[in-house]
Design a protein around this motif. Structure first.
Motif, PDB file in Angstrom:
ATOM      1  N   ILE A 131       0.855  -1.176   0.000  1.00 42.29           N
ATOM      2  CA  ILE A 131       0.000   0.000   0.000  1.00 42.29           C
ATOM      3  C   ILE A 131       0.895   1.231   0.000  1.00 42.29           C
ATOM      4  N   ASP A 132       0.619   2.162  -0.895  1.00 41.87           N
ATOM      5  CA  ASP A 132       1.314   3.449  -0.903  1.00 41.87           C
ATOM      6  C   ASP A 132       0.460   4.461  -0.164  1.00 41.87           C
ATOM      7  N   LEU A 133       1.096   5.282   0.657  1.00 43.52           N
ATOM      8  CA  LEU A 133       0.408   6.340   1.375  1.00 43.52           C
ATOM      9  C   LEU A 133       0.695   7.670   0.694  1.00 43.52           C
ATOM     10  N   PHE A 134      -0.357   8.410   0.373  1.00 43.81           N
ATOM     11  CA  PHE A 134      -0.252   9.763  -0.165  1.00 43.81           C
ATOM     12  C   PHE A 134      -0.925  10.696   0.836  1.00 43.81           C
ATOM     13  N   ALA A 135      -0.137  11.523   1.536  1.00 40.71           N
ATOM     14  CA  ALA A 135      -0.671  12.497   2.483  1.00 40.71           C
ATOM     15  C   ALA A 135      -0.771  13.829   1.759  1.00 40.71           C
ATOM     16  N   GLY A 136      -1.997  14.343   1.638  1.00 39.70           N
ATOM     17  CA  GLY A 136      -2.222  15.545   0.848  1.00 39.70           C
ATOM     18  C   GLY A 136      -2.527  16.766   1.682  1.00 39.70           C
ATOM     19  N   LEU A 137      -2.082  17.916   1.186  1.00 39.85           N
ATOM     20  CA  LEU A 137      -2.331  19.201   1.816  1.00 39.85           C
ATOM     21  C   LEU A 137      -2.877  20.163   0.771  1.00 39.85           C
ATOM     22  N   ARG A 138      -3.968  20.830   1.109  1.00 41.52           N
ATOM     23  CA  ARG A 138      -4.592  21.777   0.185  1.00 41.52           C
ATOM     24  C   ARG A 138      -3.897  23.135   0.306  1.00 41.52           C
ATOM     25  N   VAL A 139      -3.614  23.729  -0.856  1.00 43.73           N
ATOM     26  CA  VAL A 139      -2.885  24.999  -0.909  1.00 43.73           C
ATOM     27  C   VAL A 139      -3.562  25.951  -1.887  1.00 43.73           C
ATOM     28  N   ARG A 140      -3.165  27.213  -1.812  1.00 40.65           N
ATOM     29  CA  ARG A 140      -3.724  28.229  -2.709  1.00 40.65           C
ATOM     30  C   ARG A 140      -2.943  28.347  -4.014  1.00 40.65           C
ATOM     31  N   ASP A 141      -1.617  28.262  -3.939  1.00 41.82           N
ATOM     32  CA  ASP A 141      -0.765  28.529  -5.099  1.00 41.82           C
ATOM     33  C   ASP A 141       0.247  27.398  -5.259  1.00 41.82           C
ATOM     34  N   LEU A 142       0.221  26.743  -6.397  1.00 43.45           N
ATOM     35  CA  LEU A 142       1.087  25.580  -6.611  1.00 43.45           C
ATOM     36  C   LEU A 142       2.560  25.953  -6.587  1.00 43.45           C
ATOM     37  N   GLU A 143       2.960  26.987  -7.302  1.00 41.19           N
ATOM     38  CA  GLU A 143       4.385  27.305  -7.398  1.00 41.19           C
ATOM     39  C   GLU A 143       4.964  27.759  -6.063  1.00 41.19           C
ATOM     40  N   ILE A 144       4.230  28.559  -5.296  1.00 44.51           N
ATOM     41  CA  ILE A 144       4.698  28.959  -3.968  1.00 44.51           C
ATOM     42  C   ILE A 144       4.856  27.727  -3.084  1.00 44.51           C
ATOM     43  N   SER A 145       3.898  26.826  -3.153  1.00 43.44           N
ATOM     44  CA  SER A 145       3.946  25.610  -2.333  1.00 43.44           C
ATOM     45  C   SER A 145       5.062  24.680  -2.768  1.00 43.44           C
ATOM     46  N   VAL A 146       5.285  24.540  -4.063  1.00 39.04           N
ATOM     47  CA  VAL A 146       6.380  23.700  -4.548  1.00 39.04           C
ATOM     48  C   VAL A 146       7.709  24.236  -4.017  1.00 39.04           C
ATOM     49  N   ASP A 167      -1.893  19.623 -13.510  1.00 41.96           N
ATOM     50  CA  ASP A 167      -1.518  21.024 -13.301  1.00 41.96           C
ATOM     51  C   ASP A 167      -1.967  21.592 -11.957  1.00 41.96           C
ATOM     52  N   LYS A 168      -2.534  20.755 -11.083  1.00 43.61           N
ATOM     53  CA  LYS A 168      -2.982  21.211  -9.765  1.00 43.61           C
ATOM     54  C   LYS A 168      -2.306  20.483  -8.605  1.00 43.61           C
ATOM     55  N   GLU A 169      -1.371  19.569  -8.904  1.00 50.63           N
ATOM     56  CA  GLU A 169      -0.749  18.773  -7.852  1.00 50.63           C
ATOM     57  C   GLU A 169       0.751  18.639  -8.072  1.00 50.63           C
ATOM     58  N   ALA A 170       1.471  18.510  -6.957  1.00 47.49           N
ATOM     59  CA  ALA A 170       2.890  18.151  -6.969  1.00 47.49           C
ATOM     60  C   ALA A 170       3.100  17.130  -5.858  1.00 47.49           C
ATOM     61  N   VAL A 171       3.960  16.148  -6.116  1.00 52.24           N
ATOM     62  CA  VAL A 171       4.159  15.026  -5.200  1.00 52.24           C
ATOM     63  C   VAL A 171       5.644  14.864  -4.878  1.00 52.24           C
ATOM     64  N   TRP A 172       5.942  14.653  -3.586  1.00 51.86           N
ATOM     65  CA  TRP A 172       7.292  14.328  -3.130  1.00 51.86           C
ATOM     66  C   TRP A 172       7.260  12.917  -2.553  1.00 51.86           C
ATOM     67  N   THR A 173       8.139  12.066  -3.010  1.00 48.33           N
ATOM     68  CA  THR A 173       8.286  10.739  -2.423  1.00 48.33           C
ATOM     69  C   THR A 173       9.231  10.889  -1.240  1.00 48.33           C
ATOM     70  N   VAL A 174       8.734  10.579  -0.038  1.00 49.20           N
ATOM     71  CA  VAL A 174       9.518  10.794   1.183  1.00 49.20           C
ATOM     72  C   VAL A 174      10.018   9.492   1.799  1.00 49.20           C
ATOM     73  N   GLY A 175       9.638   8.370   1.239  1.00 50.39           N
ATOM     74  CA  GLY A 175      10.078   7.070   1.733  1.00 50.39           C
ATOM     75  C   GLY A 175       9.491   5.990   0.856  1.00 50.39           C
ATOM     76  N   ASP A 176       9.842   4.746   1.159  1.00 47.62           N
ATOM     77  CA  ASP A 176       9.262   3.635   0.407  1.00 47.62           C
ATOM     78  C   ASP A 176       7.752   3.670   0.552  1.00 47.62           C
ATOM     79  N   HIS A 177       7.072   3.840  -0.561  1.00 49.65           N
ATOM     80  CA  HIS A 177       5.607   3.825  -0.586  1.00 49.65           C
ATOM     81  C   HIS A 177       4.975   4.957   0.223  1.00 49.65           C
ATOM     82  N   SER A 178       5.718   6.048   0.436  1.00 47.65           N
ATOM     83  CA  SER A 178       5.224   7.173   1.233  1.00 47.65           C
ATOM     84  C   SER A 178       5.432   8.473   0.469  1.00 47.65           C
ATOM     85  N   HIS A 179       4.374   9.248   0.363  1.00 48.78           N
ATOM     86  CA  HIS A 179       4.415  10.461  -0.442  1.00 48.78           C
ATOM     87  C   HIS A 179       3.655  11.589   0.258  1.00 48.78           C
TER      88      HIS A 179
END
Length: 114
Positions: A3-18, A35-47
């Motif tokens: 199972i992969d875990l994706f922990a999401g956070l809602r933001v106003r501006d993609l580029e500022i958040s990236v 064009d509305k999401e960016a993902v960082w892999t922070v560990g095995d199966h964790s994002h």
């Protein structure tokens, strides 16, 4: 089963958040699924990912547990970020709390040294 875990956070501006999350995590985003999401892999199966959702931005809460707390804090500091607070619990576990530009809380925890 994996199972992969994706922990999401809602933001106003993609580029500022990236920019902010790349500074916190010490790496550019791993991928952008659209064009509305960016993902960082922070560990095995964790994002960790950010999602542009201005009406709901800023109320998220995520804690990441690092195998080297001091290095995690140093990485954030190199990116120009300092925690809002740092807590140390009776068992030696530490937690640094950061707030992104929208107010989402991102904690970085770590076990006692040694």
């Amino acid at each position: 089963m994996t199972i992969d875990l994706f922990a999401g956070l809602r933001v106003r501006d993609l580029e500022i958040s990236v920019h902010w999350y790349s500074a916190l995590l010490g790496a550019d985003e791993s991928f952008r699924p659209n064009d509305k999401e960016a993902v960082w892999t922070v560990g095995d199966h964790s994002h960790v990912y950010v999602l542009v959702d201005p009406d709901n931005a800023g109320t998220g809460l995520v804690t990441l547990f690092a195998d080297d707390f001091d290095t995690a804090l140093a990485t954030a500091a190199r990116g120009g970020l300092e925690p809002t607070t740092v807590e140390t619990y009776d068992n030696g576990v530490c937690k640094a709390i950061f707030h992104d530009p929208d107010g989402n809380e991102v904690g970085i925890g770590g076990g006692p040294a040694g």
